[in-house]
Scaffold this motif. Structure first.
Motif, PDB file in Angstrom:
ATOM      1  N   ILE A  60       0.887  -1.321  -0.002  1.00 56.66           N
ATOM      2  CA  ILE A  60      -0.056  -0.026  -0.037  1.00 56.66           C
ATOM      3  C   ILE A  60       0.682   1.266  -0.014  1.00 56.66           C
ATOM      4  CG2 ILE A  60      -1.787   1.504   1.368  1.00 56.66           C
ATOM      5  CD1 ILE A  60      -2.614  -1.499   2.607  1.00 56.66           C
ATOM      6  N   LYS A  61       0.457   2.163  -0.804  1.00 56.60           N
ATOM      7  CA  LYS A  61       1.391   3.401  -0.563  1.00 56.60           C
ATOM      8  C   LYS A  61       0.258   4.551  -0.482  1.00 56.60           C
ATOM      9  CE  LYS A  61       1.851   3.662  -5.966  1.00 56.60           C
ATOM     10  NZ  LYS A  61       2.963   3.671  -6.859  1.00 56.60           N
ATOM     11  N   VAL A  62       0.752   5.708  -0.082  1.00 60.12           N
ATOM     12  CA  VAL A  62      -0.072   6.972   0.131  1.00 60.12           C
ATOM     13  C   VAL A  62       0.638   8.156  -0.399  1.00 60.12           C
ATOM     14  CG1 VAL A  62      -0.926   8.515   1.803  1.00 60.12           C
ATOM     15  CG2 VAL A  62      -1.091   5.878   2.482  1.00 60.12           C
ATOM     16  N   TYR A  63       0.299   8.787  -0.953  1.00 53.77           N
ATOM     17  CA  TYR A  63       0.825   9.973  -1.845  1.00 53.77           C
ATOM     18  C   TYR A  63      -0.141  10.952  -2.138  1.00 53.77           C
ATOM     19  CZ  TYR A  63      -0.642   7.609  -5.869  1.00 53.77           C
ATOM     20  OH  TYR A  63      -1.501   7.120  -6.951  1.00 53.77           O
ATOM     21  N   MET A  64       0.479  12.184  -2.451  1.00 55.33           N
ATOM     22  CA  MET A  64      -0.466  13.341  -2.751  1.00 55.33           C
ATOM     23  C   MET A  64      -0.527  13.229  -4.327  1.00 55.33           C
ATOM     24  SD  MET A  64      -1.706  15.111  -0.351  1.00 55.33           S
ATOM     25  CE  MET A  64      -2.623  16.644  -0.057  1.00 55.33           C
ATOM     26  N   ASN A  65      -1.877  13.798  -4.686  1.00 57.29           N
ATOM     27  CA  ASN A  65      -2.055  13.777  -6.331  1.00 57.29           C
ATOM     28  C   ASN A  65      -1.369  15.194  -6.826  1.00 57.29           C
ATOM     29  OD1 ASN A  65      -2.965  14.253  -8.971  1.00 57.29           O
ATOM     30  ND2 ASN A  65      -5.038  13.809  -8.647  1.00 57.29           N
ATOM     31  N   ASN A  66      -0.468  15.410  -7.519  1.00 55.96           N
ATOM     32  CA  ASN A  66       0.399  16.460  -7.871  1.00 55.96           C
ATOM     33  C   ASN A  66      -0.784  17.335  -8.429  1.00 55.96           C
ATOM     34  OD1 ASN A  66       2.582  15.787  -6.683  1.00 55.96           O
ATOM     35  ND2 ASN A  66       3.180  14.465  -8.214  1.00 55.96           N
ATOM     36  N   GLU A  97      -5.405  16.555  -2.513  1.00 55.57           N
ATOM     37  CA  GLU A  97      -6.079  15.193  -2.790  1.00 55.57           C
ATOM     38  C   GLU A  97      -5.308  14.117  -2.389  1.00 55.57           C
ATOM     39  OE1 GLU A  97      -9.052  13.951  -6.299  1.00 55.57           O
ATOM     40  OE2 GLU A  97      -7.005  13.113  -6.618  1.00 55.57           O
ATOM     41  N   LEU A  98      -5.509  13.275  -1.297  1.00 56.23           N
ATOM     42  CA  LEU A  98      -4.630  12.299  -0.757  1.00 56.23           C
ATOM     43  C   LEU A  98      -5.093  10.920  -1.321  1.00 56.23           C
ATOM     44  CD1 LEU A  98      -2.590  11.492   1.446  1.00 56.23           C
ATOM     45  CD2 LEU A  98      -4.248  10.925   2.898  1.00 56.23           C
ATOM     46  N   ILE A  99      -4.102  10.066  -2.115  1.00 59.85           N
ATOM     47  CA  ILE A  99      -4.583   8.937  -2.594  1.00 59.85           C
ATOM     48  C   ILE A  99      -3.985   7.731  -2.080  1.00 59.85           C
ATOM     49  CG2 ILE A  99      -4.086   7.497  -4.795  1.00 59.85           C
ATOM     50  CD1 ILE A  99      -3.927  10.053  -6.236  1.00 59.85           C
ATOM     51  N   ILE A 100      -4.807   6.591  -1.358  1.00 62.63           N
ATOM     52  CA  ILE A 100      -4.228   5.563  -0.695  1.00 62.63           C
ATOM     53  C   ILE A 100      -4.390   4.361  -1.942  1.00 62.63           C
ATOM     54  CG2 ILE A 100      -4.442   4.081   1.091  1.00 62.63           C
ATOM     55  CD1 ILE A 100      -5.944   6.268   2.510  1.00 62.63           C
ATOM     56  N   GLU A 101      -3.633   3.843  -2.313  1.00 62.87           N
ATOM     57  CA  GLU A 101      -3.392   2.727  -3.490  1.00 62.87           C
ATOM     58  C   GLU A 101      -2.844   1.490  -2.881  1.00 62.87           C
ATOM     59  OE1 GLU A 101      -1.363   2.435  -7.844  1.00 62.87           O
ATOM     60  OE2 GLU A 101      -1.279   4.180  -6.722  1.00 62.87           O
ATOM     61  N   HIS A 132     -15.204  17.753   3.371  1.00 61.25           N
ATOM     62  CA  HIS A 132     -14.171  16.947   2.289  1.00 61.25           C
ATOM     63  C   HIS A 132     -15.048  15.970   1.390  1.00 61.25           C
ATOM     64  CE1 HIS A 132     -11.573  18.479   4.853  1.00 61.25           C
ATOM     65  NE2 HIS A 132     -11.505  17.559   5.953  1.00 61.25           N
ATOM     66  N   GLN A 133     -14.396  15.206   0.557  1.00 62.31           N
ATOM     67  CA  GLN A 133     -14.973  14.330  -0.423  1.00 62.31           C
ATOM     68  C   GLN A 133     -14.302  13.083  -0.494  1.00 62.31           C
ATOM     69  OE1 GLN A 133     -15.778  16.165  -4.305  1.00 62.31           O
ATOM     70  NE2 GLN A 133     -16.847  17.677  -3.207  1.00 62.31           N
ATOM     71  N   ILE A 134     -14.908  11.894  -0.885  1.00 65.83           N
ATOM     72  CA  ILE A 134     -14.225  10.604  -1.122  1.00 65.83           C
ATOM     73  C   ILE A 134     -14.523  10.042  -2.317  1.00 65.83           C
ATOM     74  CG2 ILE A 134     -15.604   9.430   0.314  1.00 65.83           C
ATOM     75  CD1 ILE A 134     -13.674   7.461   1.240  1.00 65.83           C
ATOM     76  N   CYS A 135     -13.723   9.343  -3.246  1.00 68.74           N
ATOM     77  CA  CYS A 135     -14.229   8.462  -4.308  1.00 68.74           C
ATOM     78  C   CYS A 135     -13.195   7.453  -4.537  1.00 68.74           C
ATOM     79  CB  CYS A 135     -14.286   9.444  -5.513  1.00 68.74           C
ATOM     80  SG  CYS A 135     -12.920  10.147  -6.298  1.00 68.74           S
ATOM     81  N   LEU A 136     -13.406   6.533  -5.314  1.00 72.62           N
ATOM     82  CA  LEU A 136     -12.246   5.563  -5.606  1.00 72.62           C
ATOM     83  C   LEU A 136     -12.367   4.853  -7.025  1.00 72.62           C
ATOM     84  CD1 LEU A 136     -13.841   2.484  -5.714  1.00 72.62           C
ATOM     85  CD2 LEU A 136     -13.789   2.709  -3.271  1.00 72.62           C
ATOM     86  N   THR A 137     -11.338   4.262  -7.512  1.00 76.79           N
ATOM     87  CA  THR A 137     -11.244   3.606  -8.695  1.00 76.79           C
ATOM     88  C   THR A 137     -10.765   2.484  -8.472  1.00 76.79           C
ATOM     89  OG1 THR A 137      -9.046   4.837  -9.466  1.00 76.79           O
ATOM     90  CG2 THR A 137     -11.359   5.798 -10.225  1.00 76.79           C
ATOM     91  N   LYS A 147      -7.609   2.475  -6.017  1.00 80.62           N
ATOM     92  CA  LYS A 147      -7.051   3.855  -5.345  1.00 80.62           C
ATOM     93  C   LYS A 147      -8.288   4.626  -4.655  1.00 80.62           C
ATOM     94  CE  LYS A 147      -3.832   4.543  -9.183  1.00 80.62           C
ATOM     95  NZ  LYS A 147      -3.458   5.483 -10.344  1.00 80.62           N
ATOM     96  N   VAL A 148      -7.975   4.912  -3.363  1.00 81.94           N
ATOM     97  CA  VAL A 148      -9.181   5.763  -2.924  1.00 81.94           C
ATOM     98  C   VAL A 148      -8.479   7.191  -2.765  1.00 81.94           C
ATOM     99  CG1 VAL A 148     -10.538   6.183  -0.778  1.00 81.94           C
ATOM    100  CG2 VAL A 148      -9.821   3.884  -1.579  1.00 81.94           C
ATOM    101  N   ARG A 149      -9.294   8.074  -3.261  1.00 84.68           N
ATOM    102  CA  ARG A 149      -9.042   9.327  -3.203  1.00 84.68           C
ATOM    103  C   ARG A 149      -9.892  10.246  -2.045  1.00 84.68           C
ATOM    104  NH1 ARG A 149      -6.601  10.365  -8.341  1.00 84.68           N
ATOM    105  NH2 ARG A 149      -6.750   8.641  -9.781  1.00 84.68           N
ATOM    106  N   LEU A 150      -9.081  11.072  -1.374  1.00 84.25           N
ATOM    107  CA  LEU A 150      -9.652  11.856  -0.180  1.00 84.25           C
ATOM    108  C   LEU A 150      -9.258  13.366  -0.567  1.00 84.25           C
ATOM    109  CD1 LEU A 150      -8.634  10.042   2.970  1.00 84.25           C
ATOM    110  CD2 LEU A 150     -10.562   9.438   1.577  1.00 84.25           C
ATOM    111  N   GLU A 151     -10.517  13.988  -1.172  1.00 82.66           N
ATOM    112  CA  GLU A 151     -10.181  15.406  -1.266  1.00 82.66           C
ATOM    113  C   GLU A 151     -10.549  16.207  -0.066  1.00 82.66           C
ATOM    114  OE1 GLU A 151     -10.783  19.003  -2.037  1.00 82.66           O
ATOM    115  OE2 GLU A 151     -12.608  18.302  -1.800  1.00 82.66           O
ATOM    116  N   LEU A 152      -9.234  16.744   0.417  1.00 83.23           N
ATOM    117  CA  LEU A 152      -9.233  17.461   1.763  1.00 83.23           C
ATOM    118  C   LEU A 152      -9.164  18.819   1.650  1.00 83.23           C
ATOM    119  CD1 LEU A 152      -6.797  14.792   3.254  1.00 83.23           C
ATOM    120  CD2 LEU A 152      -9.172  14.681   3.405  1.00 83.23           C
ATOM    121  N   THR A 153      -9.479  19.478   0.931  1.00 82.50           N
ATOM    122  CA  THR A 153      -9.470  21.103   0.873  1.00 82.50           C
ATOM    123  C   THR A 153     -10.485  21.573   2.046  1.00 82.50           C
ATOM    124  OG1 THR A 153     -11.209  21.020  -0.909  1.00 82.50           O
ATOM    125  CG2 THR A 153      -9.218  21.429  -1.364  1.00 82.50           C
TER     126      THR A 153
END
Length: 330
Positions: A242-248, A253-257, A304-309, A317-323
């Motif tokens: 599992i890796k966690v990183y920011m969407n450039n 937007e934090l991504i947990i893949e 915030h928001q959450i979605c996944l692909t 990939k789970v995307r957490l939009e944290l603005t």
């Protein structure tokens, strides 16, 4: 008889008014020296009319009093409104009763629905918490209970108990939020540490690309969401990591893949629904379908928001939009 005296008491203003009018007429007839027999006839006719009207009114008064004492149900209330009103104010009161009863029944329906949801949740939760307890029992019977298995299964029990408590509090989070500046990297590290035993047991790798981001949110509730997402990734990942990183390309937007088994396309669009487990949850883990539902509800309240692909056999990939907007008090 008691009801009759109460009716007389309620009509005292009208009775005193009638007596006052009689006195005025008597004074007028006396001053103009009009024969008293004329006055006596007028008094007799008017008294007869007053008694007749009050008798009819008393019959309505007694019937309505009886109906109110019996406790009128909704259909009878509508009949009561149509047939027994004889004044504008009473019609208004009856319409108010109908409106209040409709509001009461709507509130009852809402409470019953909420209670049913809670009972459904307890049913799913009790089914889910039985799994680690059954594993512990089986390992004890087979004398294969080592420290690693014990820690894992006890952690799951603690996780499910925490989920139950958070679910009960979720509908009252408006008064529980404490917004503050949060160092995102540290929050992710603290969350991952809780699941170190699972990473070691399943031989999974973990990678965190420093985000160097400070966000505005509620630390406790956001960590709960991270725990749910991370635990799901661990459950359905058997190799890789599992890796966690920011969407450039998207700020905050934090991504947990993960490199897990993936999610079917028809399930991916419904995983945030209450109680929806999908093919993976039914086949592999007997999931309750509440973790991602709660995560979405909490993030929505946090702004915030959450979605996944996902792709089957490749990963998710789970995307957490944290603005989050920052408001300054003047």
């Amino acid at each position: 008889m008691k009801l009759f005296f109460q009716y007389i008491l309620d009509k005292r203003l009208a009775i005193f008014t009638y007596i006052g009018i009689i006195g005025l007429f008597a004074s007028t007839f006396f001053l103009y020296e009009i024969p008293l027999f004329v006055y006596s006839d007028a008094l007799l006719f008017s008294a007869l009319l007053i008694v007749t009207v009050m008798t009819i009114q008393f019959s309505f008064y007694a019937r309505k009093h009886r109906q109110l004492r019996e406790g009128i149900q909704a259909p009878k209330l509508q009949k009561f409104q149509r047939n027994t009103s004889y004044s504008l104010l009473e019609k208004d009161y009856e319409q108010l009763l109908v409106a209040l009863e409709k509001e009461y029944r709507a509130d009852v329906d809402v409470l019953e629905a909420a209670n049913q949801q809670l009972m459904d949740y307890y049913s799913m939760w009790s089914h889910q918490i039985k799994t680690p307890i059954a594993v512990l029992n089986l390992k004890m019977q087979e004398n294969e209970l080592d420290q690693t298995v014990l820690r894992q299964e006890l952690f799951k029990v603690d996780q499910y108990l925490d989920m139950m408590l958070q679910y009960l509090r979720m509908n009252h989070t408006e008064t529980d939020f404490v917004f503050e500046e949060i160092k995102l990297d540290q929050l992710v590290k603290d969350t991952v540490k809780k699941y170190a035993v699972f990473f070691i047991h399943k031989n999974l790798s973990f990678s965190l690309e420093p985000t160097n981001q400070i966000i505005i949110s509620d630390k406790k509730w956001l960590q709960f969401v991270l725990e749910q997402v991370l635990f799901n990734a661990i459950k359905y990942t058997n190799q890789g990591g599992i890796k966690v990183y920011m969407n450039n390309d998207t700020p905050f937007e934090l991504i947990i893949e993960d490199t897990g088994i993936g999610i079917l396309a028809e399930d991916a669009i419904r995983v945030f629904e209450r109680g929806y487990t999908g093919f993976n949850g039914r086949t592999y883990q007997k999931a309750s379908g509440l973790g991602l539902f709660m995560s979405k509800e909490i993030l929505t309240k946090l702004g915030h928001q959450i979605c996944l692909t996902s792709e089957v056999g490749i990963g998710t990939k789970v995307r957490l939009e944290l603005t989050q907007k920052v408001f300054e008090m003047e």
